[in-house]
Structure formats: C-alpha cells, structure tokens
Design an enzyme around this catalytic site. Structure first.
Site, PDB file in Angstrom:
ATOM      1  CE1 TYR A  52      45.497 -14.692  37.566  1.00 37.85           C
ATOM      2  CE2 TYR A  52      47.529 -13.890  36.586  1.00 37.85           C
ATOM      3  CZ  TYR A  52      46.800 -14.243  37.698  1.00 37.85           C
ATOM      4  OH  TYR A  52      47.362 -14.153  38.948  1.00 37.85           O
ATOM      5  CB  SER A 217      46.289  -7.632  45.940  1.00 35.84           C
ATOM      6  OG  SER A 217      45.495  -8.270  44.976  1.00 35.84           O
ATOM      7  N   GLY A 222      41.670  -5.688  52.404  1.00 35.11           N
ATOM      8  CA  GLY A 222      40.720  -6.797  52.415  1.00 35.11           C
ATOM      9  C   GLY A 222      41.015  -7.756  51.275  1.00 35.11           C
ATOM     10  CG  PHE A 223      39.863 -11.878  49.096  1.00 35.70           C
ATOM     11  CD1 PHE A 223      41.138 -12.388  48.979  1.00 35.70           C
ATOM     12  CD2 PHE A 223      38.871 -12.367  48.267  1.00 35.70           C
ATOM     13  CE1 PHE A 223      41.437 -13.376  48.042  1.00 35.70           C
ATOM     14  CE2 PHE A 223      39.142 -13.354  47.329  1.00 35.70           C
ATOM     15  CZ  PHE A 223      40.439 -13.861  47.220  1.00 35.70           C
ATOM     16  CD  GLU A 225      36.999  -5.887  52.272  1.00 35.60           C
ATOM     17  OE1 GLU A 225      36.610  -4.810  52.766  1.00 35.60           O
ATOM     18  OE2 GLU A 225      37.353  -6.865  52.961  1.00 35.60           O
TER      19      GLU A 225
END
Length: 307
Positions: A52, A217, A222-223, A225
């Site tokens: 990160y 997330s 979505g990935f 999105e």
C-alpha cells in the site's frame, strides 16, 4: 465497539477493521485526526499491506498515531505480504516473507504484528517454506497470529498440512453486490443456477474451521468498478437500503455494513474510507442487528435470485 474472537485464537478484535490503504491521501494533520478518532470510537484494529503506497502507508500511519510502547499496547496491527509489483508476481518464499515482515515492522515502528496475512495466492508456493517462515516469525516474537487473503479451501488446506499455527483469518472480496460466496450456497444441484461455485464453498469452509472472514471492498460492485450506494445502477437496492436505514435512524453506509455483520459467520469487514464521518457510520453498524426478513430483502434487492 462489539468484539469477536479472531478465528480460533484468543485475540479479541473489533467487528470493524480500519483499512489503511488510502491513508497516503491525507496530509499529516488529517491522518492524525483520523487515527485518533478511530481510537476514540473503539476502532483500534488497523489493517495494512506492504504494497500500500509502496510501503508509505505504513510509515504515514506510524507517524500519525505517534507509535510508542504505550500506544502500541492499545492497538491491533495486521499487515499482508506476498505481492511483488516490482516483479509482476506473487511470492510466498521463506526469504520474501521474512524480509517483508522486517520491512513492515520497521515502517510501522513496532517490534511485532498481531496478525500477518499472505496476500493473493502464489501458485508456486512451497508450503514447507511458509511453515518455516511462520515458525521463525512466531519464535522470534515478530508475528503472533497468521492468516491468508483471497484463498480457496484447498489452498488453505495445503498450507494447513505443513503450517502448525492456526489460520485465523481469510480476507475475501464480499459486499451486497459481490456475494457469490453466499449466492452459490442457494443453488445446489440446480439447473441454470444463478450463481456458479467458483470458490469451493469458502464461506462454509471458514465457518467449519473457525477462520474469520474479513470482507474487503464492502461497498464496491464488480472489481473496483464503483460504489453501489447511491449508484443509479442499483435503484431497487438503494431504495431498500434507504428504507431500512430510516427505520433504524442511521445512514445507508451503516446498513451496508450491518448486512455483513448480520451473517452468523462473525465476519470482520475491512473499511477503506478515510472520511471520519463515514468511519463513524461504519462503526455504528456494530450496534445494529438486521432481522432475517431485512437481510433477505436487501439481498434480493441487489438482484440476487433465490431458487
């Protein structure tokens, strides 16, 4: 904040984890205010990864919280290793794991991690090497608990064949709109099933083996999105979430996290926001228990179909 045991360990952790992937988007005063607010509201579990910000996020966090022995004993630190963007590969070799942990500890200004997760499965993994690395890290006191991220049951079982330490956590993508690990459980032996079993029943596996699922997330569809809250792509879902939020007198953010916490798997969502008010909204979810009817109404509103 309400707490749970992390996996089969004795470690008590808040049901909401503070993800620090975006802490490098804050200036120093903002970062200091954010971490202090998190501590004030009982969100003392901070989640990191060595990639990160190229490692900068761990450094920024340590400076923002004013890391010291007295501060360290008040917080729980988790970090991940195993992704090597510089090489375009994943790496679970003993050498890389040990070197990564040394770098993590140096950046976080601490002598130990409460939890280390292996990030993204390495298909070239030699589990004997992982076992040696874990033993060395445990014996040296550098890591107290171990887990994985984005792994399916057989990948975990392979590790468990060699690793003697309990796998306490598995960090997996999960949200109301990314819930295939839940959907596939409804479609057993069904023709034209609405969901395909792509993960080997990881949800049930983790429950059977006392592995805490850490949804990442939790607001995304979505990935990466976008966020489903307020999105015109999910009008029915947002209408239902807003309706439930109004009933409890909280925000839609709170309900999205409460939906995950309602599952009896005792999950620990990882929250990535750097907005203090949204962080507070997420923490409020710890005090809300949705009814069975509300949980299923939200699930169906997201377009998930029951057979």
């Amino acid at each position: 904040m309400r707490t749970i045991k992390l996996g089969a360990s004795a470690l008590e952790v808040p049901v909401v984890a503070v993800g620090c992937m975006r802490i490098n988007s804050l200036d120093k005063p903002q970062a200091e205010r954010f971490v202090q607010t998190a501590l004030e509201i009982g969100a003392n579990f901070f989640e990191h990864a060595d990639i990160y910000g190229g490692g900068k996020c761990e450094e920024i966090f340590a400076d923002a919280i004013g890391m010291s022995p007295s501060v360290r004993e008040k917080i729980i630190l988790q970090s991940k290793c195993g992704i090597r963007p510089d090489k375009g590969m994943f790496d679970f070799s003993k050498e890389h794991i040990l070197n990564s942990v040394d770098g993590i500890l140096k950046r976080l200004k601490t002598e130990y991690l409460d939890v280390l997760l292996l990030h993204r499965p390495d298909t070239l993994v030699e589990p004997e090497e992982v076992a040696e690395a874990f033993d060395q890290l445990e014996q040296s006191g550098k890591v107290r608990h171990f887990g994985v991220s984005n792994q399916n049951p057989m990948q975990i079982q392979l590790l468990r064949k060699y690793v003697k330490q309990p796998i306490v956590a598995n960090q997996l993508q999960l949200s109301i709109t990314n819930a295939t690990m839940i959907s596939q459980g409804f479609n057993v032996n069904m023709e034209n099933a609405a969901a395909v079993n792509r993960d080997g029943s990881i949800l049930d596996f983790c429950r059977l083996h006392d592995i805490t699922i850490q949804p990442w997330s939790p607001f995304q569809y979505g990935f990466f999105e976008g966020v489903f809250l307020g999105s015109e792509k999910f009008p029915e879902l947002n209408e239902k979430i807003d309706e439930v939020a109004a009933k409890y007198g909280v925000t839609n953010t709170t309900i999205a996290i409460a939906w995950l916490l309602r599952h009896p798997a005792n999950m620990q969502p990882v929250i990535g926001t750097m907005n203090i008010e949204r962080l507070k909204d997420c923490v409020r979810a710890a005090d809300i228990r949705l009814t069975r009817e509300e949980w299923y109404e939200i699930f169906r509103a997201a377009g998930n179909i029951l057979p």
